[in-house]
Design an enzyme around this catalytic site. Structure first.
Site, PDB file in Angstrom:
ATOM      1  N   LYS A 250       0.359  -6.025  -2.214  1.00 46.96           N
ATOM      2  CA  LYS A 250       1.090  -5.076  -2.340  1.00 46.96           C
ATOM      3  C   LYS A 250       2.159  -5.357  -3.026  1.00 46.96           C
ATOM      4  O   LYS A 250       2.705  -4.337  -3.684  1.00 46.96           O
ATOM      5  CB  LYS A 250       2.140  -4.617  -1.217  1.00 46.96           C
ATOM      6  CG  LYS A 250       1.122  -3.486  -0.195  1.00 46.96           C
ATOM      7  CD  LYS A 250       2.624  -2.827   0.621  1.00 46.96           C
ATOM      8  CE  LYS A 250       1.923  -1.768   1.620  1.00 46.96           C
ATOM      9  NZ  LYS A 250       2.702  -1.310   2.787  1.00 46.96           N
TER      10      LYS A 250
HETATM   11  N1  GLU Z   1       6.468   2.414   7.648  1.00 48.07           N
HETATM   12  C1  GLU Z   1       4.605   2.157   7.485  1.00 48.07           C
HETATM   13  C2  GLU Z   1       4.454   1.906   5.806  1.00 48.07           C
HETATM   14  O1  GLU Z   1       4.819   1.893   5.521  1.00 48.07           O
HETATM   15  C3  GLU Z   1       4.187   2.981   8.141  1.00 48.07           C
HETATM   16  C4  GLU Z   1       3.029   2.605   8.985  1.00 48.07           C
HETATM   17  C5  GLU Z   1       2.366   3.644   9.699  1.00 48.07           C
HETATM   18  O2  GLU Z   1       1.988   5.161   9.873  1.00 48.07           O
HETATM   19  O3  GLU Z   1       2.565   3.887  11.247  1.00 48.07           O
HETATM   20  O4  GLU Z   1       2.511   1.874   5.135  1.00 48.07           O
END
Ligand code: GLU
Length: 481
Positions: A250
């Site tokens: 990432k």
């Molecule tokens: N906030 C999470 C992300 O950054 C999302 C995970 C989800 O979709 O539950 O990917």
């Protein structure tokens, strides 16, 4: 579980932690395709409860990228950080029904506990010191201002199972699940609490997210149960891998969407490429070029692959090349200009739009990224110095080479402006070459470019224009005479 007769509603729930990774773009696209193909809705929620990971400008960048991708979401963008009271209200319900508890353990104590567990080769799990504190005790400690978090009371020795749309039946033993922190001591909810409360509140029917969230799902299912709510359906998308099958990081910023754009990949090509990371239409179809409209129709969430998807940059280049071929030269000029102006070899006062347009006409067939403009053919932009050896075709003599160049010069000098077209130049020079193509075309091409490899001499002459073409041939003639 949610019934399928309900209107489908998906969401994009990014955390504003930096530039957009292509995995996030894929999750967004799949959620979008799925919602659109079923006339459902897609919401946008910014998961910004982890203040320490927040990056300045990340929300703006997300918004920009969502607009760039052509994804239109329903309703307003919401921010979890603006709903803190809402999560507090909900966590109270869990405290009331006994599925959550206050934990007063200090970070130092937790650290010692973890170290001891590590030394004993046990998985690090909260030891539940605070799980059975009496209500009176808890109240007294809170009243004294003792810092605390709220944890989920995870039942022991139970299997939590669910049917993932991509991965099929999945089970986790609750014995491997830690008593999750739901609310931190600063009053901010954790991802787990905020995510579940919001997905429920927003009426999300399908949670589509990356495989890295799979281990969070049993925790979420326990939370849905603790609240007494139906859980949505889940689809966990396969990991994205490097060519060596290692996990695509990432943090590697060369896999950020903005970075790909900066390298000269076209929007439609990137969307097409990313959409095929983990899905293809199958059924023997080898078709790989899809517009957004086609993807919305053809995408099938249930057919997303389980296995990790390799991000193959060669394939991306090929695909980008296909899209570059499809656009008009005018559009190509517009899109390549920002790249061109950064090139050392380009001078806007010297190189006209007409010249660049001709160059693009010649390069379009083979150009793989916008940033590649002119790179392979820099001889168009500045004076060249060719060497005698390069001018010679096989073992032809200098005299033979000279003769060829003089003939070419004569023909090209006599060609009027009207006939200075790609087609006409090809005709004239091919006629002059007759059977002996190499003998004629090689010296001419070398005289015009000074390179071993380049587009054809007709194309080069066309782009250079008559004056420069004749000048370059004359310089080569001088060298040989
Ligand atoms: N906030 C999470 C992300 O950054 C999302 C995970 C989800 O979709 O539950 O990917």
């Amino acid at each position: 579980m949610t019934t399928t007769s309900q209107k489908i509603r998906t969401r994009i729930a990014p955390s504003p932690t930096g530039m957009m990774h292509i995995g996030t773009l894929r999750t967004m696209l799949y959620s979008y395709f799925f919602a659109k193909q079923s006339e459902g809705e897609i919401l946008l929620r910014i998961e910004d409860t982890d203040q320490s990971r927040k990056v300045e400008g990340a929300v703006e960048s997300l918004e920009k990228m969502i607009a760039w991708a052509g994804i239109s979401y329903d309703g307003e963008m919401t921010f979890q950080s603006q709903r803190l009271d809402f999560y507090k209200e909900y966590v109270e319900k869990l405290l009331d029904n006994g599925t959550a508890y206050h934990c007063f353990c200090t970070p130092e104590r937790l650290d010692e506990m973890r170290k001891a567990q590590q030394a004993a080769k046990k998985p690090p799990m909260y030891d539940r010191t605070c799980c059975d504190l009496s209500a009176v005790d808890v109240k007294a400690r809170i009243d004294q201002g003792e810092k605390n978090v709220i944890r989920l009371k995870v039942p022991r020795s139970e299997d939590i199972s669910f049917d993932d749309i991509v991965r099929g039946r999945i089970s986790f033993s609750t014995n491997t699940i830690d008593d999750q922190v739901l609310m931190k001591s600063d009053g901010f909810p954790t991802y787990h609490l905020a995510n579940v409360v919001d997905d429920h509140d927003m009426g999300i029917t399908h949670v589509i997210r990356g495989e890295e969230w799979l281990s969070s799902t049993p925790k979420h299912l326990l939370l849905y149960r603790a609240f007494g709510w139906d859980a949505p359906l889940f689809a966990h998308l396969p990991l994205l891998l490097n060519a060596d099958r290692s996990k695509l990081s990432k943090r590697q910023c060369d896999v950020c969407v903005e970075d790909y754009i900066a390298k000269g990949y076209l929007r439609d090509a990137l969307i097409n490429f990313v959409a095929l990371l983990g899905w293809n239409p199958g059924q023997g179809s080898t078709e790989e070029i899809f517009s957004m409209e086609e993807l919305i129709i053809q995408f099938d969430l249930a057919k997303v692959h389980k296995a990790g998807a390799v991000v193959d940059s060669k394939k991306l280049n090929w695909m980008n090349g296909q899209y570059i071929k499809k656009i008009s030269v005018k559009d190509l000029y517009r899109q390549t200009l920002p790249f061109l102006t950064k090139k050392e070899f380009y001078d806007s006062t010297e190189h006209s739009e007409a010249f660049i347009t001709k160059l693009l006409t010649v390069e379009q067939e083979r150009l793989e990224t916008l940033d590649g403009i002119g790179e392979e053919n820099q001889f168009f932009f500045h004076d060249i110095s060719t060497d005698k050896e390069l001018l010679r075709w096989k073992d032809n003599s200098d005299a033979e080479t000279l003769e060829v160049l003089e003939r070419a010069s004569e023909i090209l000098t006599a060609t009027d402006e009207q006939n200075w077209t790609r087609k006409k130049l090809e005709e004239l020079l091919m006629d002059a070459a007759g059977e002996k193509r190499g003998d004629f075309l090689w010296p001419l091409r070398a005289a015009l470019t000074g390179e071993k490899r380049s587009p054809s001499p007709f194309d080069c002459a066309w782009v250079l224009g008559q004056k420069e073409t004749v000048k370059r041939i004359a310089a080569a003639i001088k060298m040989l005479s």
